[in-house]
Design a protein around this motif. Structure first.
Motif, PDB file in Angstrom:
ATOM      1  N   PRO A  80       2.049  11.464  -7.382  1.00 48.92           N
ATOM      2  CA  PRO A  80       3.047  11.203  -8.420  1.00 48.92           C
ATOM      3  C   PRO A  80       2.853   9.812  -8.998  1.00 48.92           C
ATOM      4  O   PRO A  80       2.660   8.852  -8.260  1.00 48.92           O
ATOM      5  CB  PRO A  80       4.372  11.304  -7.662  1.00 48.92           C
ATOM      6  CG  PRO A  80       4.083  12.064  -6.442  1.00 48.92           C
ATOM      7  CD  PRO A  80       2.661  11.797  -6.101  1.00 48.92           C
ATOM      8  N   ASP A  81       2.887   9.713 -10.325  1.00 46.97           N
ATOM      9  CA  ASP A  81       2.602   8.416 -10.949  1.00 46.97           C
ATOM     10  C   ASP A  81       3.648   7.364 -10.638  1.00 46.97           C
ATOM     11  O   ASP A  81       3.354   6.184 -10.645  1.00 46.97           O
ATOM     12  CB  ASP A  81       2.464   8.579 -12.450  1.00 46.97           C
ATOM     13  CG  ASP A  81       3.656   9.265 -13.033  1.00 46.97           C
ATOM     14  OD1 ASP A  81       4.462   9.777 -12.246  1.00 46.97           O
ATOM     15  OD2 ASP A  81       3.792   9.301 -14.261  1.00 46.97           O
ATOM     16  N   ILE A  82       4.855   7.817 -10.322  1.00 48.03           N
ATOM     17  CA  ILE A  82       5.909   6.844 -10.015  1.00 48.03           C
ATOM     18  C   ILE A  82       5.503   6.030  -8.795  1.00 48.03           C
ATOM     19  O   ILE A  82       5.792   4.834  -8.686  1.00 48.03           O
ATOM     20  CB  ILE A  82       7.256   7.564  -9.805  1.00 48.03           C
ATOM     21  CG1 ILE A  82       8.359   6.554  -9.559  1.00 48.03           C
ATOM     22  CG2 ILE A  82       7.196   8.556  -8.698  1.00 48.03           C
ATOM     23  CD1 ILE A  82       9.707   7.177  -9.490  1.00 48.03           C
ATOM     24  N   ILE A  83       4.750   6.669  -7.885  1.00 46.02           N
ATOM     25  CA  ILE A  83       4.253   5.953  -6.709  1.00 46.02           C
ATOM     26  C   ILE A  83       3.279   4.875  -7.149  1.00 46.02           C
ATOM     27  O   ILE A  83       3.300   3.755  -6.656  1.00 46.02           O
ATOM     28  CB  ILE A  83       3.552   6.934  -5.757  1.00 46.02           C
ATOM     29  CG1 ILE A  83       4.451   8.120  -5.509  1.00 46.02           C
ATOM     30  CG2 ILE A  83       3.080   6.250  -4.487  1.00 46.02           C
ATOM     31  CD1 ILE A  83       4.942   8.300  -4.153  1.00 46.02           C
ATOM     32  N   LEU A  86       5.253   1.999  -8.626  1.00 47.72           N
ATOM     33  CA  LEU A  86       5.911   1.168  -7.628  1.00 47.72           C
ATOM     34  C   LEU A  86       4.873   0.402  -6.813  1.00 47.72           C
ATOM     35  O   LEU A  86       5.044  -0.767  -6.505  1.00 47.72           O
ATOM     36  CB  LEU A  86       6.761   2.032  -6.702  1.00 47.72           C
ATOM     37  CG  LEU A  86       7.981   2.649  -7.374  1.00 47.72           C
ATOM     38  CD1 LEU A  86       8.667   3.606  -6.432  1.00 47.72           C
ATOM     39  CD2 LEU A  86       8.943   1.565  -7.809  1.00 47.72           C
ATOM     40  N   PHE A  87       3.774   1.087  -6.474  1.00 47.73           N
ATOM     41  CA  PHE A  87       2.778   0.498  -5.592  1.00 47.73           C
ATOM     42  C   PHE A  87       2.022  -0.626  -6.288  1.00 47.73           C
ATOM     43  O   PHE A  87       1.925  -1.728  -5.776  1.00 47.73           O
ATOM     44  CB  PHE A  87       1.819   1.603  -5.140  1.00 47.73           C
ATOM     45  CG  PHE A  87       0.693   1.117  -4.293  1.00 47.73           C
ATOM     46  CD1 PHE A  87       0.893   0.847  -2.953  1.00 47.73           C
ATOM     47  CD2 PHE A  87      -0.565   0.935  -4.831  1.00 47.73           C
ATOM     48  CE1 PHE A  87      -0.152   0.411  -2.164  1.00 47.73           C
ATOM     49  CE2 PHE A  87      -1.610   0.499  -4.048  1.00 47.73           C
ATOM     50  CZ  PHE A  87      -1.406   0.230  -2.717  1.00 47.73           C
ATOM     51  N   ILE A  90       3.710  -4.196  -6.953  1.00 48.33           N
ATOM     52  CA  ILE A  90       3.825  -5.071  -5.777  1.00 48.33           C
ATOM     53  C   ILE A  90       2.442  -5.481  -5.290  1.00 48.33           C
ATOM     54  O   ILE A  90       2.187  -6.647  -5.000  1.00 48.33           O
ATOM     55  CB  ILE A  90       4.587  -4.366  -4.642  1.00 48.33           C
ATOM     56  CG1 ILE A  90       5.924  -3.872  -5.156  1.00 48.33           C
ATOM     57  CG2 ILE A  90       4.814  -5.320  -3.487  1.00 48.33           C
ATOM     58  CD1 ILE A  90       6.752  -3.177  -4.110  1.00 48.33           C
ATOM     59  N   ALA A  91       1.529  -4.502  -5.249  1.00 51.38           N
ATOM     60  CA  ALA A  91       0.193  -4.790  -4.738  1.00 51.38           C
ATOM     61  C   ALA A  91      -0.507  -5.830  -5.607  1.00 51.38           C
ATOM     62  O   ALA A  91      -1.140  -6.764  -5.103  1.00 51.38           O
ATOM     63  CB  ALA A  91      -0.630  -3.507  -4.676  1.00 51.38           C
ATOM     64  N   GLN A  94       1.142  -9.287  -5.086  1.00 46.82           N
ATOM     65  CA  GLN A  94       0.721  -9.902  -3.832  1.00 46.82           C
ATOM     66  C   GLN A  94      -0.755 -10.256  -3.869  1.00 46.82           C
ATOM     67  O   GLN A  94      -1.161 -11.295  -3.338  1.00 46.82           O
ATOM     68  CB  GLN A  94       1.012  -8.958  -2.666  1.00 46.82           C
ATOM     69  CG  GLN A  94       2.503  -8.814  -2.412  1.00 46.82           C
ATOM     70  CD  GLN A  94       2.814  -8.085  -1.119  1.00 46.82           C
ATOM     71  OE1 GLN A  94       1.899  -7.620  -0.433  1.00 46.82           O
ATOM     72  NE2 GLN A  94       4.080  -7.987  -0.788  1.00 46.82           N
TER      73      GLN A  94
END
Lengths: 293, 277
Positions: A80-83, A86-87, A90-91, A94
């Protein structure tokens, strides 16, 4: 906004409404529509660029480059693109701070991941801790746009590599027989002709991108959804303009906005398709030729 | 208070339904905890996807037929329905539905002296399911409509020649052919419907007693550990498994729908990219 708005508690009816709809926060709300359109205007070409690079890599003669291109296009499927949204944010955040940390604080002894916390030295913070709020907001929006472009770029790459394969082989051979180099054939023959094959796929993606913009809200951008929730929520008498929960109406406005955008895009893309088909060896182009003859 | 992995699985495997340990993990955040809890959340994704898909299938068939109808009284509402749900973001639809359902009177609605309870409608299991059902029905209706329009002329003429009309013609000729032609696109729709279920707890609908879907728990872990590199790939892993399962099931059905055709003219399943709706 208007002079008579100085004491809202004395107003009622349409005058109240006219004052209510012209408060500073409402202008922020109206501006957020511009924000969404701006982000679309930035993301769409960026995604096209990512996609073009991906499609070129996927058909490159050099094996590692081809593997990268194919992995990139295959990456987004099945998840799912929402992942991804979200991922990646943040990635990426960081990752940038980690690199800055390695560059700016080589002598830092403490580990970066201390149990549950991600800690880099203060100099490596991006944007810098002392930077004004607007810089933080622009940085956040930049990360969001980059993520969007990366994810949509994978889909664009898919569409474009299909379109490149669809250009009749005879066209390219004609170019070659005129003595053009591979690069010239690519630039002068393949790329100008592929758009008519790519357009249906690209317009599909445009519609999807359009409908994905409310997800910016999840990435922390103060977009239309943020303001609709903020302004629509029930306001007690402590506020200048008290009202019950009006979020339903605000979301209806958003719904109408998106439906209108979809309709306008549909009309525009249909016209573009007709224009691009002009003179092409496709059913559409042939129909145009017959109608003119 | 450390638990073995098996105890953790027992404690959290059905947490999303409200069974097992009441408190979510507050320390350690082991891989085992993350896999069990996120897996438990997948129950909701499967629930939403499966029921919306099943119910949406029938509504989609009706709407596709409606859009294909000659009478504008039937055709126009179907076109509007499809435009409404395909033309706006699912995200906004969730918000809007939640806000609208919350406005229903808490005490229920009186109909013919009977009190109809309405509070359950604003809960995710019902409200979000209705939105997903209508949404997938609209997307599927568009696919089925396209397939209806591309049924070979010869098939319909053959049906006429055999004297088939009305329901019999639809049931025995049009419907099977429509399904056969639409199936590859419908497979994609099913996959992306399951992907869309991850939006449920991210938009309007709140998770009741922290019973959420896979992404809800993944987000919980990311918020606690500030580490996106474990929970999100776990969700991705579960979704890839789910997608592979779906492709297998739909592939079997596709093979059955095409079984009367010579092998070289069969419609092949081809996955096409499409994402957030």
């Amino acid at each position: 906004m208007f002079a008579y708005c100085s004491d809202p508690s004395q107003l009622d009816g349409l005058t109240w409404l006219s004052c209510y709809l012209t408060t500073g926060k409402h202008f922020d709300f109206y501006w957020s529509f511009v924000t969404v359109l701006t982000l679309l205007a930035v993301t769409a070409p960026a995604a096209l660029a990512f996609g073009f690079a991906g499609a070129m890599a996927a058909r490159a003669p050099f094996l590692p480059l081809r593997v990268i291109g194919k992995t990139y296009t295959a990456m987004v499927r099945g998840i799912p693109d929402i992942i991804f949204f979200l991922f990646f944010v943040i990635a990426l955040d960081q990752g940038i701070e980690w690199i800055m940390h390695q560059v700016r604080c080589p002598d830092w002894s403490e580990p970066i991941r201390q149990g549950l916390e991600f800690r880099v030295c203060p100099e490596a913070k991006v944007p810098h801790g002392s930077a004004p709020q607007s810089v933080h907001r622009i940085y956040g929006a930049g990360l969001a746009v980059f993520t969007f472009a990366l994810v949509f770029g994978a889909f664009v790459a898919n569409v474009l590599s299909g379109a490149m394969a669809a250009v009749p082989r005879a066209q390219l051979e004609t170019g070659e027989s005129y003595g053009m180099s591979q690069g010239q054939v690519f630039r002068r023959i393949l790329v100008p002709q592929m758009w008519v094959y790519a357009l249906p796929g690209l317009s599909n993606l445009w519609m999807i991108l359009l409908k994905a913009t409310p997800l910016l809200f999840l990435l922390g951008v103060q977009d239309v959804v943020y303001w609709a929730r903020e302004l629509g929520g029930a306001k007690t008498s402590a506020f200048e303009y008290p009202h019950p929960d009006w979020r339903l109406w605000y979301f209806l406005v958003l719904l109408v906005f998106y439906l209108a955008m979809t309709k306008v895009s549909e009309i525009f893309l249909t016209r573009l398709q007709r224009r691009l088909s002009h003179g092409q060896a496709t059913a559409d182009g042939e129909a145009q030729r017959r109608a003119a003859a | 208070m450390t638990m073995t992995c098996w105890e953790t699985v027992n404690a959290y495997a059905f947490r999303a339904l409200g069974h097992g340990e009441r408190l979510l993990p507050r320390e350690d955040f082991t891989l085992c905890q993350q896999f069990s809890l996120i897996g438990s959340g997948m129950i909701w994704n499967v629930y939403f996807g499966l029921l919306a898909l099943l119910a949406g299938f029938f509504l989609a068939t009706a709407v596709a037929l409606g859009k294909n109808a000659a009478s504008p009284w039937l055709r126009k509402p179907c076109e509007w329905f499809i435009f409404l749900f395909r033309g706006s973001p699912l995200f906004i639809q969730f918000f809007l539905a939640y806000e609208a359902l919350v406005l229903l009177p808490r005490a229920g609605i009186e109909i013919f002296g009977l009190t109809v309870q309405t509070s359950w409608l604003s809960r995710a299991w019902a409200g979000a399911l209705i939105v997903l059902f209508l949404n997938t029905a609209a997307y599927t209706a568009e696919i089925f409509h396209g397939a209806l329009r591309s049924i070979p002329k010869g098939d319909l003429e053959a049906a006429d020649a055999y004297g088939l009309t009305g329901w019999a013609k639809f049931r025995r000729i049009q419907w099977p052919t429509m399904l056969r032609l639409a199936w590859p696109a419908y497979t994609n729709e099913a996959i992306f419907l399951f992907h869309a279920t991850t939006l449920v707890f991210f938009s309007g609908f709140p998770a009741f007693q922290q019973r959420g879907d896979a992404l809800y728990y993944a987000k919980y872990f990311v918020d606690k550990t500030f580490n996106p590199f474990v929970p999100y790939p776990i969700v991705a892993f579960y979704f890839i498994l789910l997608t592979l399962g779906l492709i297998w099931i739909f592939g079997r059905i596709n093979a059955r729908l095409n079984r009367h055709l010579p092998a070289n003219t069969r419609v092949r399943l081809r996955l096409r990219p499409q994402i957030i709706r």
